[in-house]
Scaffold this motif. Structure first.
Motif, PDB file in Angstrom:
ATOM      1  N   VAL A   1      21.792 -36.320  13.643  1.00  0.00           N
ATOM      2  CA  VAL A   1      22.808 -35.521  12.969  1.00  0.00           C
ATOM      3  C   VAL A   1      22.715 -35.743  11.468  1.00  0.00           C
ATOM      4  N   SER A   2      22.459 -34.677  10.718  1.00  0.00           N
ATOM      5  CA  SER A   2      22.395 -34.776   9.265  1.00  0.00           C
ATOM      6  C   SER A   2      23.709 -34.295   8.665  1.00  0.00           C
ATOM      7  N   GLU A   3      24.453 -35.203   8.054  1.00  0.00           N
ATOM      8  CA  GLU A   3      25.703 -34.803   7.403  1.00  0.00           C
ATOM      9  C   GLU A   3      25.432 -33.884   6.223  1.00  0.00           C
ATOM     10  N   THR A   4      24.279 -34.054   5.581  1.00  0.00           N
ATOM     11  CA  THR A   4      23.928 -33.167   4.474  1.00  0.00           C
ATOM     12  C   THR A   4      23.851 -31.723   4.967  1.00  0.00           C
ATOM     13  N   GLU A   5      23.201 -31.532   6.116  1.00  0.00           N
ATOM     14  CA  GLU A   5      23.108 -30.178   6.672  1.00  0.00           C
ATOM     15  C   GLU A   5      24.483 -29.641   7.041  1.00  0.00           C
ATOM     16  N   LEU A   6      25.324 -30.509   7.607  1.00  0.00           N
ATOM     17  CA  LEU A   6      26.683 -30.073   7.954  1.00  0.00           C
ATOM     18  C   LEU A   6      27.463 -29.673   6.710  1.00  0.00           C
ATOM     19  N   ARG A   7      27.293 -30.451   5.628  1.00  0.00           N
ATOM     20  CA  ARG A   7      28.033 -30.135   4.393  1.00  0.00           C
ATOM     21  C   ARG A   7      27.573 -28.834   3.757  1.00  0.00           C
ATOM     22  N   GLU A   8      26.363 -28.405   4.079  1.00  0.00           N
ATOM     23  CA  GLU A   8      25.859 -27.150   3.533  1.00  0.00           C
ATOM     24  C   GLU A   8      26.416 -25.939   4.277  1.00  0.00           C
ATOM     25  N   MET A   9      27.045 -26.197   5.421  1.00  0.00           N
ATOM     26  CA  MET A   9      27.646 -25.110   6.193  1.00  0.00           C
ATOM     27  C   MET A   9      28.977 -24.698   5.584  1.00  0.00           C
ATOM     28  N   LYS A  10      29.382 -23.464   5.836  1.00  0.00           N
ATOM     29  CA  LYS A  10      30.695 -22.995   5.401  1.00  0.00           C
ATOM     30  C   LYS A  10      31.763 -23.595   6.315  1.00  0.00           C
TER      31      LYS A  10
END
Length: 204
Positions: free
Chosen positions: A15-24
């Motif tokens: 799980v990449s939190e960076t990728e999650l933070r890039e989501m709306k």
């Protein structure tokens, strides 16, 4: 290629939190609903990132299956009036002629239609689609209570202080306010128009 330095949550290798933070935020909320995280409609972005990351890693599996998570989230998002307009002796003419919105599924009857709601998730989605942030006007506080409520769309008003949606909605409900707004102007362009009204007294 440089490796992504995205995952700050222990024991969540996939799980990449960076990728999650890039989501709306609305995408994160959908992820949260898919993971059956209850109360997702009341969470801010960082809370959603943390909860989705935990759920996807399986760390929170014991807490997520606590009954009707989707309906709980919908109920939480509706607010104490169920989204219905609050009425009183000082209801404005614009409120009387506004279309009542009690669900995120409701659509304006026509472009430029004046709308009104008390539904938390309707208000939050409307603001976030316009990159609006809940705020209060500095210097208008009443002790520990927030002052005048606003939504900051990124203008130059230095008097606005950002607050959390939970605090904003608590004040909104405590004061018995209505949210009067537009989705689109009559020419079809997206509208940022809104105002808050207390139907029990002239000043909101």
């Amino acid at each position: 290629m440089a490796e992504k330095q995205g995952n700050q949550t222990p024991n969540t290798p996939d799980v990449s939190e960076t990728e999650l933070r890039e989501m709306k935020v609305d995408e994160l909320r959908q992820e949260a609903r898919d993971e059956e995280i209850s109360g997702a409609s009341g969470m801010r972005k960082e809370e959603l990132v943390q909860e989705v990351a935990k759920a996807k890693s399986g760390n929170d599996a014991g807490d997520s299956g606590s009954g009707d998570s989707d309906s709980d989230a919908d109920d939480l998002g509706a607010g104490p009036e169920g989204g219905k307009i609050r009425r009183g002796p000082d209801s404005s003419k614009s409120l009387k002629y506004s279309q009542e919105v009690t669900s995120t599924e409701d659509e304006p009857e026509r472009e430029g239609r004046s709308l009104a709601t008390t539904h938390h998730e309707v208000i939050r989605q409307w603001a976030e689609e316009r990159e609006g942030v809940p705020a209060t006007v500095e210097g208008t506080e009443h002790g520990d209570h927030l002052g005048v409520l606003r939504i900051d769309f990124g203008g130059d008003d230095a008097n606005l202080r950002h607050v959390g949606w939970d605090e904003w909605f608590a004040t909104f409900d405590e004061r018995g306010l209505n949210f009067i707004y537009q989705e689109q102007r009559s020419d079809g362009q997206q509208s940022n128009f809104f105002r808050l009204e207390n139907p029990q007294r002239e000043d909101a």
